[in-house]
Design an enzyme around this catalytic site. Sequence first.
Site, PDB file in Angstrom:
ATOM      1  N   ARG A 158       0.780  -1.238   0.000  1.00  0.00           N
ATOM      2  CA  ARG A 158       0.000   0.000   0.000  1.00  0.00           C
ATOM      3  C   ARG A 158       0.812   1.288   0.000  1.00  0.00           C
ATOM      4  O   ARG A 158       0.234   2.368   0.092  1.00  0.00           O
ATOM      5  CB  ARG A 158      -0.990   0.012   1.166  1.00  0.00           C
ATOM      6  CG  ARG A 158      -2.029  -1.093   1.055  1.00  0.00           C
ATOM      7  CD  ARG A 158      -3.025  -1.016   2.134  1.00  0.00           C
ATOM      8  NE  ARG A 158      -3.705   0.276   2.029  1.00  0.00           N
ATOM      9  CZ  ARG A 158      -4.801   0.564   2.678  1.00  0.00           C
ATOM     10  NH1 ARG A 158      -5.346  -0.308   3.474  1.00  0.00           N
ATOM     11  NH2 ARG A 158      -5.346   1.746   2.548  1.00  0.00           N
ATOM     12  N   ASP A 159       2.126   1.222  -0.083  1.00  0.00           N
ATOM     13  CA  ASP A 159       2.915   2.452  -0.119  1.00  0.00           C
ATOM     14  C   ASP A 159       4.210   2.256  -0.912  1.00  0.00           C
ATOM     15  O   ASP A 159       5.291   2.606  -0.452  1.00  0.00           O
ATOM     16  CB  ASP A 159       3.226   2.925   1.302  1.00  0.00           C
ATOM     17  CG  ASP A 159       3.741   4.369   1.347  1.00  0.00           C
ATOM     18  OD1 ASP A 159       3.449   5.140   0.410  1.00  0.00           O
ATOM     19  OD2 ASP A 159       4.437   4.710   2.315  1.00  0.00           O
TER      20      ASP A 159
END
Length: 64
Positions: free
Chosen positions: A45-46
């Site tokens: 997610r990043d």
Amino acid sequence: MELVEGETLQGIMARGLIPLEQVISIIGQVAAALEYAHVRKVVHRDIKPANIMLTEGQAKVTDF
């Protein structure tokens, strides 16, 4: 947890262009790391250059 010493992809990119052959290698290694995580139902997610460390010719995804 593994201690990864090296430089972030962000730092390397700040110095200038990266040779295409090295870019292809980095992309392949990051994709393999993400596939490994996704098979185990882990989502990063990043993903960004600051979360990719390059050490001894190897790309490692950090900050899970």
